[in-house]
Write a protein that holds these residues in place. Sequence first.
Motif, PDB file in Angstrom:
ATOM      1  N   SER A   1       0.872  -1.365  -0.197  1.00  0.00           N
ATOM      2  CA  SER A   1       0.014   0.150  -0.056  1.00  0.00           C
ATOM      3  C   SER A   1       0.877   1.255   0.012  1.00  0.00           C
ATOM      4  N   ASP A   2       2.025   1.463   0.740  1.00  0.00           N
ATOM      5  CA  ASP A   2       2.795   2.228   0.861  1.00  0.00           C
ATOM      6  C   ASP A   2       3.491   2.727  -0.491  1.00  0.00           C
ATOM      7  N   ALA A   3       3.873   1.553  -1.213  1.00  0.00           N
ATOM      8  CA  ALA A   3       4.505   1.773  -2.553  1.00  0.00           C
ATOM      9  C   ALA A   3       3.298   2.058  -3.651  1.00  0.00           C
ATOM     10  N   GLY A   4       2.053   2.061  -3.101  1.00  0.00           N
ATOM     11  CA  GLY A   4       1.013   2.623  -4.027  1.00  0.00           C
ATOM     12  C   GLY A   4       0.105   1.635  -4.767  1.00  0.00           C
ATOM     13  N   ALA A   5       0.170   0.494  -4.133  1.00  0.00           N
ATOM     14  CA  ALA A   5      -0.785  -0.561  -4.584  1.00  0.00           C
ATOM     15  C   ALA A   5      -2.274  -0.242  -4.305  1.00  0.00           C
ATOM     16  N   THR A   6      -3.210  -0.916  -5.133  1.00  0.00           N
ATOM     17  CA  THR A   6      -4.467  -0.757  -4.941  1.00  0.00           C
ATOM     18  C   THR A   6      -5.169  -2.167  -4.610  1.00  0.00           C
ATOM     19  N   TYR A   7      -4.244  -3.311  -5.314  1.00  0.00           N
ATOM     20  CA  TYR A   7      -4.792  -4.533  -5.250  1.00  0.00           C
ATOM     21  C   TYR A   7      -3.514  -5.746  -4.607  1.00  0.00           C
ATOM     22  N   ALA A   8      -3.985  -6.692  -4.378  1.00  0.00           N
ATOM     23  CA  ALA A   8      -2.934  -7.816  -3.982  1.00  0.00           C
ATOM     24  C   ALA A   8      -3.343  -9.248  -4.393  1.00  0.00           C
ATOM     25  N   ILE A   9      -2.671  -9.846  -5.197  1.00  0.00           N
ATOM     26  CA  ILE A   9      -3.139 -11.313  -5.773  1.00  0.00           C
ATOM     27  C   ILE A   9      -2.531 -11.998  -4.458  1.00  0.00           C
ATOM     28  N   VAL A  10      -3.807 -12.890  -4.159  1.00  0.00           N
ATOM     29  CA  VAL A  10      -3.543 -14.158  -3.170  1.00  0.00           C
ATOM     30  C   VAL A  10      -3.902 -15.496  -3.498  1.00  0.00           C
ATOM     31  N   GLY A  11      -3.087 -16.485  -3.227  1.00  0.00           N
ATOM     32  CA  GLY A  11      -3.627 -17.673  -3.515  1.00  0.00           C
ATOM     33  C   GLY A  11      -3.579 -18.090  -5.020  1.00  0.00           C
ATOM     34  N   HIS A  12      -2.688 -17.499  -5.585  1.00  0.00           N
ATOM     35  CA  HIS A  12      -2.463 -17.947  -7.015  1.00  0.00           C
ATOM     36  C   HIS A  12      -2.127 -19.285  -6.999  1.00  0.00           C
ATOM     37  N   SER A  13      -2.234 -20.217  -7.912  1.00  0.00           N
ATOM     38  CA  SER A  13      -1.818 -21.527  -8.057  1.00  0.00           C
ATOM     39  C   SER A  13      -0.493 -21.776  -7.777  1.00  0.00           C
ATOM     40  N   GLU A  14       0.291 -20.753  -8.293  1.00  0.00           N
ATOM     41  CA  GLU A  14       1.925 -21.166  -8.260  1.00  0.00           C
ATOM     42  C   GLU A  14       2.302 -20.944  -6.649  1.00  0.00           C
ATOM     43  N   ARG A  15       1.530 -20.200  -6.159  1.00  0.00           N
ATOM     44  CA  ARG A  15       1.686 -19.980  -4.548  1.00  0.00           C
ATOM     45  C   ARG A  15       1.235 -21.312  -3.909  1.00  0.00           C
ATOM     46  N   ARG A  16       0.026 -21.777  -4.286  1.00  0.00           N
ATOM     47  CA  ARG A  16      -0.636 -22.844  -3.494  1.00  0.00           C
ATOM     48  C   ARG A  16       0.209 -23.929  -3.879  1.00  0.00           C
TER      49      ARG A  16
END
Length: 253
Positions: free
Chosen positions: A88-103
């Motif tokens: 957020s501090d870097a300007g983000a609006t979104y965050a991808i979570v749970g992408h299959s590559e992470r899972r």
Amino acid sequence: MTRSIKPLVAGNWKMNGLRAELAIAAEVARGYGAELRHAVDLAICPPATLHFAMTAALIGSRIATGGQDCSAQSSGAFTGEISAGMLSDAGATYAIVGHSERRTLHGETNATVKAKAEAAQKALLVPIVCVGETQAEREAGKALAVVKKQIRGSVPEGSTAATLVVAYEPVWAIGTGLTPTAADVAEMHAAIRAELGKALGKAAASGVRLLYGGSVKPSNAAELMNVAHVDGALVGGASLKAEDFLAIAKACA
């Protein structure tokens, strides 16, 4: 597509991009004119090393940025992790979570994904919660059951249309060039909407943007985006080419 929902096209650059590739984002910004801005929202999720620079480069373009992951922790002795607050501090609006590559590669469970989504919301980011089945699960007839379970376990309670995006990405379609049929996507997205209705209430669920991801490209975008309950796309490789990314956005519009 859901008529009452403004579509979102989010590009996931994954582990690609050096400073020179900021030129791609600049080219996307040049092609994101007033008519397209009115019709569809755009976001780019670069690697963390580019996040601040990309956000700065996109000022005035109305293109949002997002993180590709975030920690469930807000701060502390977690070497190598990036908190939602930092994004957020870097300007983000979104965050991808749970992408299959992470899972798959990092063993993230539904509970882990939910904790990360909650951390994102706490930092006033909108989590893009990813769900999807493997080829084996689809062939065994378990695709709907698997994805419904992921929804139940990964989506934070109390989420609203303004604080949640869900992306359906069949694992077997990511980076393979393969895509499910329009009928398969329609069935899955309808099931996701219904499951969200059970978890969040129909009013909230009706406005949540449901993205399709998995080998989305200009040649198939129009067909996929015309499927009921598909409210945009989470784009991988094609987002690294400005022309292709913009073509997908225009298909949504």
